[in-house]
Design a protein around this motif. Structure first.
Motif, PDB file in Angstrom:
ATOM      1  N   LEU A 153      94.304  42.563  63.655  1.00  0.00           N
ATOM      2  CA  LEU A 153      95.367  42.998  64.558  1.00  0.00           C
ATOM      3  C   LEU A 153      96.224  41.792  64.928  1.00  0.00           C
ATOM      4  O   LEU A 153      95.738  40.828  65.504  1.00  0.00           O
ATOM      5  CB  LEU A 153      94.773  43.623  65.825  1.00  0.00           C
ATOM      6  CG  LEU A 153      95.791  44.201  66.816  1.00  0.00           C
ATOM      7  CD1 LEU A 153      96.475  45.414  66.215  1.00  0.00           C
ATOM      8  CD2 LEU A 153      95.102  44.574  68.129  1.00  0.00           C
ATOM      9  N   PRO A 154      97.513  41.819  64.571  1.00  0.00           N
ATOM     10  CA  PRO A 154      98.378  40.683  64.920  1.00  0.00           C
ATOM     11  C   PRO A 154      98.679  40.652  66.410  1.00  0.00           C
ATOM     12  O   PRO A 154      98.397  41.602  67.144  1.00  0.00           O
ATOM     13  CB  PRO A 154      99.656  40.969  64.103  1.00  0.00           C
ATOM     14  CG  PRO A 154      99.677  42.459  63.972  1.00  0.00           C
ATOM     15  CD  PRO A 154      98.235  42.884  63.878  1.00  0.00           C
ATOM     16  N   GLU A 155      99.245  39.560  66.853  1.00  0.00           N
ATOM     17  CA  GLU A 155      99.657  39.483  68.250  1.00  0.00           C
ATOM     18  C   GLU A 155     100.772  40.495  68.494  1.00  0.00           C
ATOM     19  O   GLU A 155     101.794  40.489  67.801  1.00  0.00           O
ATOM     20  CB  GLU A 155     100.153  38.071  68.585  1.00  0.00           C
ATOM     21  CG  GLU A 155     100.598  37.922  70.032  1.00  0.00           C
ATOM     22  CD  GLU A 155     101.167  36.553  70.326  1.00  0.00           C
ATOM     23  OE1 GLU A 155     101.542  36.307  71.486  1.00  0.00           O
ATOM     24  OE2 GLU A 155     101.259  35.736  69.384  1.00  0.00           O
ATOM     25  N   LEU A 156     100.575  41.368  69.444  1.00  0.00           N
ATOM     26  CA  LEU A 156     101.544  42.431  69.721  1.00  0.00           C
ATOM     27  C   LEU A 156     102.297  42.098  71.001  1.00  0.00           C
ATOM     28  O   LEU A 156     101.752  42.195  72.099  1.00  0.00           O
ATOM     29  CB  LEU A 156     100.830  43.780  69.845  1.00  0.00           C
ATOM     30  CG  LEU A 156     100.030  44.220  68.605  1.00  0.00           C
ATOM     31  CD1 LEU A 156      99.334  45.539  68.865  1.00  0.00           C
ATOM     32  CD2 LEU A 156     100.934  44.317  67.385  1.00  0.00           C
ATOM     33  N   LEU A 157     103.539  41.701  70.838  1.00  0.00           N
ATOM     34  CA  LEU A 157     104.362  41.367  71.989  1.00  0.00           C
ATOM     35  C   LEU A 157     104.861  42.641  72.666  1.00  0.00           C
ATOM     36  O   LEU A 157     104.969  43.695  72.026  1.00  0.00           O
ATOM     37  CB  LEU A 157     105.558  40.521  71.552  1.00  0.00           C
ATOM     38  CG  LEU A 157     105.241  39.154  70.946  1.00  0.00           C
ATOM     39  CD1 LEU A 157     106.521  38.493  70.455  1.00  0.00           C
ATOM     40  CD2 LEU A 157     104.550  38.258  71.975  1.00  0.00           C
TER      41      LEU A 157
END
Length: 790
Positions: A666-670
Motif C-alpha cells: 500500500l503506497p502512501e495515500l495523501l
C-alpha cells in the motif's frame, strides 16, 4: 454445512387456522416452518399468530423481589428521595433506560432532578456499575439506584454503594452470581425456570415489567397509558437478539404495532426521524434489526458517550430530536467504515494462525476501535465456525475501580474487547473458566464483554483453547463448521408476494424463531453492480453493497437482490446454489433477497476444476519481496486501482503459464485535497519550465490511477491550461485564467476529482487486504469467462 429441514406430515387442523388469519395464502410453506418450530396444538398456534389469544404473565411472577422493588420505590416517592436510573450503552440498555425514564417519570419529578439517568461511556467505563460513577452520584445526593440491563454481577460496586448509604434495585437479564448480591431487590428472569414464559426477557422487557407492576400498584397516578412504552420495548427486544418466545414475542408483537404508528402520528419524534433516515416504516422487525437497532448501537461505538440517545427516544422537542437523529445516522455510517477496516485487519491476522489447532480465535491489536469489535467477532465466529474474541490493546488505567488495586499505583495496561460464540457453545462459561486471568467480564452464553491485563493475553489464549479442547474432548467436529439450517427449498419463481405473506406470519423473528433461510438451487446472477454507501453529507463510506438479479430456469425475469459488504466481482459466474432471506424493500417498494451463503451447484462442474497449481498466485503483499528475479515469475509490484487491472494480470499469467506474484505494498495515500494542490503545483511548474512529462511519471508522483488523472486534466483545461500529447509525452502550458475559475461547476468538478481519489484509495486498501482465496476465485472466473469468449 447446509442442513435442509425434512418435510413433516401436516395435521389437518393447521392450514385452516393459518388461512383464518391470512385467507389469501396457501399456508403450505409456513405450516412446515411452524411445525419445525415446535407448534404442536391449535392453542399454541393461536397464541403464536394472534397476541390477543396469548395470556401474558403478571409482573409479580418475579415474586418477593418485585414486591420489594415496588415497596422501595413507593417509599422513595413518599420521601421525595433522589433516584438515578443506571443503564447501559447498547440498544437494549438505552431503550431500558428510556422505559424507566418515561415510566418512573409518571411517579417521580423529572424537572427538579428527583429522577435522573446515568449511561456509562463504552470506551472508558465498559458495561456495568463502577465505583467512580457511584461516587459521582453520591456527591449529587442520590439515595436510590435502579439499574436496567446491568448490575447482576457487580458485587464489589454494590457493596461500595451500600457503604455510601445508596440502595440499589437491579433489573437485569444477564448471568447471575452464585450468591444473591446485597441489594434491595434483584429482578432477573434467570431466577425463573428455563421454560417460564418470562425467562428470555431482555433488559428493556424486565424494566417494562417493573413499570407495569408500579402501574398496577398505583393505578391512579400515571397520566400516560402503560402501552405507550411498548414501541421502546420492541426496539430493545429485537435489537438484543433474545429468544422471541412467550412474553418476549407477545411484547414484540404489541410493540411493533405501536412502532408503525410513529410515521403517521409521531408521539416520539426522534424515533419517527430515525425511521425516516433509514427509509423504514416500523411495521417489520427488520426495521429494527437492520434500521433502528444498529443506529442506536452506533452512537456509543463511535462516540463512547450515548446519553443523548435517551433524549432522542423520549423527548417531545421535534427540532432537537431531528438534530440528534442526524448525529445518530452519521455515527452509524462511520461505524460501517470502521467495522470494514477492523474486519480487513482481522482477516490479515487470521492468515498467520494455524486454524487446524485453534478452537477459539483470540486476536488483539492496539489500533482497533473497541466499539466495533463485537460486530466483527460475530462475523468471524460465523464464518470460521469458532468462538471468537477480539481485543483492543491500547492500554489504559483501570477507570472502573474507585480504589486503586495496585499497591505501587502503577498504570494498569488493559486490553478490552468482545467475544461471540457459534454452534451452541456456551461462551460465558468458557470465558468464566479463565476468570483468574481477567480483570472483569460479563454477558450471555453467545456474547460476552471482557477486559484483562495485556501481559495475560498469551496465557489466556493457551488456557482458553485448552479448556475448549477438554470441553469437547474427542468430538471436535463442530469446530470450524459453518452450520446453516435451511428452512425451505424454492425456485426463483416462488419468490415474491405469496411466499413473503406466508413468512410474515412468523414475525417477529429472532433467536429461537429465526428468519427463514431459503435455498435456491441451480441459479445464476446478472446485472451485478456495487456501490459505496454515503453519509448524510454525501461523503463516501468504506462500506459497500452489490445489487444483482437472480435467475433460474423457472422464470423469464430476474429477481432483485443485495449482497452486503461485497463487490460485484466477488459474485461467482456459473451455476450456483444460494441461501437467501426474502425481504420487502419499503424504499424501492419491491421484494428482494439478501445473500447469506453461496456455492457452486452440487450437480455442476465447478470452475474450481481449473487448476492453478502449475501457475499459482503467490501472496507477498505488504512484505519485502526480495527473492531473485526470475523469468519464470510474473511479478505485480503496483497496487491495483480496479478489478480490470488484476484481471488482465490473471489472464496473462494463465496464458503464459507462469506463477503470478502479487508483491505490491500500500503506497502512501495523501489526503485528496493535498493531491489536488500537488497537481496544480506540478502543472504550474511544467508550464513555467516547458518540460515534457509522461502520464506514468505523473501517476507515480501523485499515486493516482488513470481515471482521476483524466478528471484532473479536464479541470486544468477548464482553468486555462493547454495540454498536448506528443511522442508519448505531455506538454502543459498556461494560456490564460479562465472565467470558469470561480464557477460553481468548477467546484463540482473538483469535488468529483476528490471523491474519485477517495474511492480509488479505498480500493487500493481493499486490494491490499482482500483474502488470497477471493483473488484465486476471481482469477478462476476470469479464466473461464475468457475461455467462453474464445
Amino acid at each position: 454445512m447446509w442442513q435442509i429441514q425434512p418435510n413433516l406430515d401436516t395435521p389437518d387442523w393447521i392450514i385452516p387456522i393459518i388461512q383464518e388469519y391470512a385467507p389469501q395464502i396457501s399456508g403450505k410453506y409456513v405450516a412446515q416452518l411452524l411445525l419445525h418450530r415446535g407448534i404442536q396444538t391449535p392453542q399454541q398456534l393461536l397464541g403464536f399468530l394472534n397476541y390477543n389469544c396469548y395470556q401474558p404473565s403478571s409482573p409479580f411472577e418475579f415474586g418477593i423481589e418485585m414486591e420489594r422493588a415496588i415497596e422501595r420505590l413507593i417509599l422513595a416517592r413518599n420521601q421525595q428521595e433522589i433516584i438515578t436510573i443506571w443503564g447501559d450503552f447498547d440498544a437494549d440498555g438505552i431503550t431500558a433506560t428510556s422505559v424507566l425514564w418515561d415510566g418512573l417519570g409518571q411517579f417521580f419529578n423529572q424537572e427538579n432532578q428527583q429522577l435522573s439517568y446515568y449511561i456509562p461511556n463504552r470506551l472508558t467505563e465498559s458495561h456495568g456499575l463502577n465505583c467512580a460513577g457511584i461516587d459521582q452520584l453520591y456527591q449529587q445526593g442520590c439515595q436510590l439506584i435502579v439499574t436496567c440491563d446491568t448490575g447482576s454481577t457487580n458485587l464489589k460496586e454494590i457493596e461500595y454503594a451500600n457503604q455510601l448509604g445508596i440502595d440499589i434495585i437491579v433489573t437485569d437479564h444477564h448471568t447471575l452470581l452464585e450468591e444473591r448480591p446485597p441489594v434491595v431487590a434483584i429482578i432477573n428472569p434467570r431466577y425463573l425456570s428455563l421454560d417460564h414464559p418470562l425467562y428470555h426477557l431482555s433488559g428493556v422487557a424486565v424494566a417494562y415489567k417493573l413499570i407495569e407492576a408500579l402501574y398496577e400498584t398505583l393505578p391512579d397516578i400515571p397520566q400516560r397509558p402503560l402501552e405507550d412504552l411498548l414501541d421502546l420495548v420492541a426496539i430493545g427486544l429485537i435489537a438484543d437478539l433474545v429468544q422471541l418466545k412467550g412474553d418476549c414475542r407477545y411484547l414484540a408483537q404489541l410493540g411493533i404495532k405501536k412502532l408503525q404508528q410513529q410515521l403517521k402520528n409521531p408521539t416520539r419524534p426522534g424515533v419517527a426521524k430515525l425511521l425516516d433516515l433509514c427509509k423504514r416504516t416500523g411495521d417489520r422487525p427488520t426495521d429494527i434489526s437492520f434500521g433502528l437497532g444498529p443506529r442506536i448501537n452506533a452512537v456509543s461505538r463511535i462516540y463512547g458517550d450515548a446519553k443523548f440517545c435517551v433524549e432522542l427516544l423520549t423527548s417531545k422537542d421535534k427540532k432537537r430530536c431531528q438534530e440528534l437523529a442526524i448525529e445518530t445516522e452519521l455515527a452509524n455510517t462511520r461505524r460501517k467504515g470502521l467495522q470494514k477496516e477492523v474486519s480487513h485487519d482481522v482477516m490479515k491476522k487470521l492468515k498467520k494462525i494455524d486454524l487446524s489447532t485453534t478452537q477459539v480465535i483470540v486476536l488483539s491489536d492496539p489500533q482497533w476501535q473497541g466499539g466495533v469489535l463485537g460486530l466483527v467477532a460475530g462475523q468471524i465466529a460465523q464464518e470460521y465456525g469458532r468462538p471468537t474474541i477480539l481485543l483492543s490493546t491500547e492500554g489504559s488505567i483501570d477507570l472502573s475501580n474507585y480504589q486503586q488495586e495496585i499497591s505501587d499505583n502503577s498504570e494498569v495496561k488493559l486490553a478490552r474487547g468482545s467475544a461471540r460464540s457459534v454452534n451452541q457453545i456456551d461462551l460465558y462459561e468458557l470465558v468464566k473458566s479463565q476468570a483468574h486471568l481477567l480483570h472483569r467480564f460479563g454477558g450471555h452464553p453467545f456474547a460476552a464483554g471482557l477486559s484483562l491485563p495485556i501481559k495475560n493475553i498469551p496465557i489466556f489464549i493457551d488456557a482458553i483453547n485448552r479448556q475448549m479442547r477438554e470441553k469437547l474432548e474427542s468430538d471436535l467436529s463442530d469446530i470450524g463448521q459453518r452450520n446453516i439450517q435451511v428452512d425451505l427449498v424454492c425456485t426463483v419463481a416462488e419468490l415474491g408476494f405469496d411466499l413473503f405473506q406466508e413468512l410474515k406470519l412468523l414475525e417477529p423473528c429472532g433467536m429461537g424463531n429465526p428468519v427463514p433461510k431459503i435455498l435456491i438451487k441451480n441459479c445464476w446472477f446478472t446485472n451485478a453492480w456495487n456501490t459505496s454507501e454515503k453519509d448524510l453529507r454525501g461523503k463516501k463510506v468504506q462500506y459497500i453493497k452489490t445489487t444483482f438479479e437472480l435467475w433460474d430456469q423457472s422464470i423469464s425475469t430476474g429477481f432483485p437482490g443485495v449482497w452486503w459488504g461485497h463487490y460485484k466481482d466477488e459474485l461467482p459466474e456459473g451455476i450456483l446454489d444460494v441461501i437467501v432471506e426474502l425481504d420487502f424493500n419499503t424504499f424501492k417498494e419491491q421484494y428482494e433477497i439478501r445473500i447469506l451463503e453461496l456455492r457452486f451447484a452440487q450437480d455442476q462442474n465447478p470452475p474450481a476444476s481449473i487448476n492453478l497449481a502449475n501457475h499459482p498466485i503467490l501472496d507477498y503483499r505488504n512484505q519485502n519481496f526480495n527473492q531473485p528475479l526470475s523469468d519464470h515469475l510474473l511479478i505485480l509490484n503496483d497496487c491495483p486501482t480496479c478489478w480490470e487491472d488484476l484481471q488482465s494480470w490473471f489472464r496473462r499469467a494463465h496464458t503464459e503459464k507462469r506463477p503470478l506474484v502479487i508483491a505490491y505494498t500500500l503506497p502512501e495515500l495523501l489526503p485528496p485535497e493535498k493531491i489536488w494542490e500537488q497537481l496544480i503545483g506540478i502543472a504550474k511548474y511544467l508550464s513555467r519550465t516547458h518540460q515534457p512529462v509522461t502520464i506514468q511519471q505523473l501517476r507515480n508522483q501523485l499515486n493516482l490511477g488513470v481515471i482521476p488523472l483524466k478528471i484532473g486534466f479536464k479541470i486544468l483545461q477548464q482553468l486555462g491550461f493547454d495540454i498536448e500529447y506528443q511522442d508519448q509525452k505531455l506538454d502543459i502550458s498556461w494560456e490564460k485564467l479562465s472565467s470558469f475559475y470561480a464557477s460553481e461547476t468548477l467546484n463540482q468538478l473538483i469535488q468529483n476529482f476528490l471523491d474519485t481519489i477517495q474511492e480509488e484509495q479505498f480500493r487500493r486498501r481493499y486490494f491490499c487486504k482482500i483474502p488470497l482465496s477471493t483473488l484465486e476465485s476471481i482469477a478462476i472466473q476470469t479464466i473461464i469467462k475468457e475461455g467462453n469468449k474464445n
